[in-house]
Design an enzyme around this catalytic site. Structure first.
Site, short mmCIF file in Angstrom:
data_model
loop_
_atom_site.label_atom_id
_atom_site.label_comp_id
_atom_site.label_asym_id
_atom_site.label_seq_id
_atom_site.Cartn_x
_atom_site.Cartn_y
_atom_site.Cartn_z
N THR A 62 6.50 -60.58 27.24
CA THR A 62 5.55 -59.46 27.22
C THR A 62 4.48 -59.53 28.31
OG1 THR A 62 4.22 -60.62 25.56
CG2 THR A 62 5.82 -59.03 24.73
N TYR A 125 9.03 -55.07 33.65
CA TYR A 125 9.05 -55.26 32.18
C TYR A 125 9.74 -54.06 31.50
CZ TYR A 125 7.10 -54.97 27.44
OH TYR A 125 6.95 -54.83 26.08
N1 LIG Z 1 2.00 -55.64 23.19
C1 LIG Z 1 2.21 -54.34 23.50
O1 LIG Z 1 1.27 -53.60 23.85
C2 LIG Z 1 3.61 -53.78 23.37
C3 LIG Z 1 3.83 -52.44 23.75
C4 LIG Z 1 5.12 -51.90 23.60
C5 LIG Z 1 6.14 -52.67 23.10
N2 LIG Z 1 5.91 -53.96 22.77
C6 LIG Z 1 7.02 -54.76 22.23
O2 LIG Z 1 6.68 -55.08 20.89
C7 LIG Z 1 7.24 -56.34 20.52
C8 LIG Z 1 6.16 -57.21 19.91
O3 LIG Z 1 5.11 -57.37 20.85
P1 LIG Z 1 3.85 -58.30 20.53
O4 LIG Z 1 2.64 -57.62 21.10
O5 LIG Z 1 3.87 -58.70 19.09
O6 LIG Z 1 4.20 -59.55 21.45
P2 LIG Z 1 3.42 -60.94 21.58
O7 LIG Z 1 2.21 -60.96 20.69
O8 LIG Z 1 3.25 -61.19 23.03
O9 LIG Z 1 4.47 -61.98 20.98
C9 LIG Z 1 5.66 -62.25 21.65
C10 LIG Z 1 6.50 -63.15 20.79
O10 LIG Z 1 7.70 -63.43 21.50
C11 LIG Z 1 7.87 -64.84 21.54
N3 LIG Z 1 8.55 -65.23 22.76
C12 LIG Z 1 8.18 -65.01 24.03
N4 LIG Z 1 9.04 -65.59 24.88
C13 LIG Z 1 9.97 -66.21 24.12
C14 LIG Z 1 11.12 -66.98 24.40
N5 LIG Z 1 11.50 -67.27 25.65
N6 LIG Z 1 11.85 -67.45 23.36
C15 LIG Z 1 11.49 -67.17 22.09
N7 LIG Z 1 10.41 -66.47 21.74
C16 LIG Z 1 9.66 -65.99 22.76
C17 LIG Z 1 6.46 -65.41 21.50
O11 LIG Z 1 6.51 -66.77 21.10
P3 LIG Z 1 5.33 -67.80 21.52
O12 LIG Z 1 4.18 -67.49 20.60
O13 LIG Z 1 5.93 -69.13 21.29
O14 LIG Z 1 4.99 -67.52 22.96
C18 LIG Z 1 5.82 -64.49 20.45
O15 LIG Z 1 6.17 -64.88 19.16
C19 LIG Z 1 7.90 -56.87 21.79
O16 LIG Z 1 9.27 -56.57 21.75
C20 LIG Z 1 7.24 -56.09 22.92
O17 LIG Z 1 8.10 -55.97 24.03
C21 LIG Z 1 4.66 -54.52 22.88
#
Ligand SMILES: NC(=O)c1ccc[n+]([C@@H]2O[C@H](COP(=O)([O-])OP(=O)(O)OC[C@H]3O[C@@H](n4cnc5c(N)ncnc54)[C@H](OP(=O)(O)O)[C@@H]3O)[C@@H](O)[C@H]2O)c1
Length: 286
Positions: A62, A125
């Site tokens: 992300t 991304y």
């Molecule tokens: N944040 C936004 O504004 C946004 C907007 C649109 C869509 N999304 C999508 O929504 C979903 C959830 O986003 P979020 O904000 O909850 O994300 P986040 O808080 O950044 O959390 C990302 C998660 O993915 C895990 N992760 C990252 N790299 C990894 C790897 N190589 N192997 C295994 N696990 C890994 C992280 O683990 P660690 O804690 O160990 O790093 C964490 O648990 C994602 O699919 C993202 O693309 C997010």
């Protein structure tokens, strides 16, 4: 029903696990160590060993700006490992929820994007998440998947824009925040309820799911600051003032007609979501 949730340490994964367990659903929340997305075969083995009825795939690469320099890693994590997880779901007959983003769209103009509008990501991304969507479609001929596009995520477990702004507002009298990027925030506590409804259903398809209403980043900052009872002044500025490595879409308006068609409830208004989020932060001393 047994549900496997990836990314349990992230904002969304944390709340999805919390909501599912609150509903009495048997839930396994997978950490990075258990399901490393840069080691897809290990991730596949974890799905096969867990044998869930559904997987809610919240984990992702992300780091939007860093992705511009780590194109291959970002693609491997968001697209190729998604293909592997989707393949494992298809094999064991599990449903899959893949979380995607407004960044799959070009982000120009002022229209509300429908789920079947043409995609054209404006950064690495976004391209990787769109490739993840294609991977799900390719790997799951059964069609037993949900693709859920969200935007501007905030939740209690992790970093996000509102937390950053409130942190800055504690010590500053004035902040400048961009007002030419418009969209809708998504509160993970609200989205998690919807995702829990989805996995209990068979209403597969592509959905847009954000809180209702639209705002600019400057309006979101001002609302959070005002609700917190702080006096910091927010001055709206053009995004030209804050160049970022990755291009950001100016238009992140997502039509939620897909939720109506699927018979799902829309999420509450974004200002109401901010209010409940601040209560949640207060409860943990923030
Ligand atoms: N944040 C936004 O504004 C946004 C907007 C649109 C869509 N999304 C999508 O929504 C979903 C959830 O986003 P979020 O904000 O909850 O994300 P986040 O808080 O950044 O959390 C990302 C998660 O993915 C895990 N992760 C990252 N790299 C990894 C790897 N190589 N192997 C295994 N696990 C890994 C992280 O683990 P660690 O804690 O160990 O790093 C964490 O648990 C994602 O699919 C993202 O693309 C997010």
């Amino acid at each position: 029903m047994k549900v496997l949730v990836t990314g349990v340490t992230g904002q969304l994964g944390y709340d999805v696990v919390r909501v599912l367990r609150g509903r009495g659903v048997e839930t396994v929340g997978a950490t990075r160590a258990e399901m490393p997305l840069d080691d897809p075969e290990k991730a596949r083995a974890f799905v096969e060993a867990t044998r869930p009825d559904a997987v809610i795939h919240c984990a992702a690469y992300t780091a939007v700006d860093r992705a511009e320099d780590e194109r291959e890693l970002c693609h491997a994590i968001n697209a190729e490992s998604t293909r592997t997880i989707a393949g494992a779901c298809e094999e064991i007959g599990a449903k899959l929820v893949y979380i995607s983003t407004d960044y799959v769209f070009p982000g120009t103009g002022e229209k509300f994007y429908e789920t079947d509008d043409e995609t054209s990501p404006c950064n690495v991304y976004g391209a990787s998440k769109l490739a993840g969507e294609s991977a799900v479609r390719d790997a799951m001929a059964s069609g037993r998947f949900f693709i859920v596009r969200i935007s501007w995520v905030f939740g209690v477990h992790g970093k996000n824009f509102i937390r950053t702004i409130l942190g800055l507002a504690k010590t500053r009298d004035a902040l400048t925040v961009v007002d030419d990027q418009v969209g809708s925030p998504t509160y993970t506590a609200d989205l998690a309820e919807l995702l829990a409804d989805m996995v209990e259903s068979e209403k597969f398809g592509v959905y847009h799911a954000t809180n209702e209403g639209i705002c600019s980043w400057a309006e979101l900052a001002a609302e959070a600051i005002q609700q917190r009872g702080l006096r910091t002044k927010v001055t709206p500025v053009s995004s030209d003032m804050y160049p970022t490595k990755a291009v950001r879409p100016k238009n992140s308006r997502l039509s939620k007609a897909s939720l109506d068609r699927g018979g799902f409830h829309r999420l509450p208004d974004w200002k109401d979501a901010v209010r409940r989020y601040l209560v949640e932060l207060e409860a943990i001393g923030e």
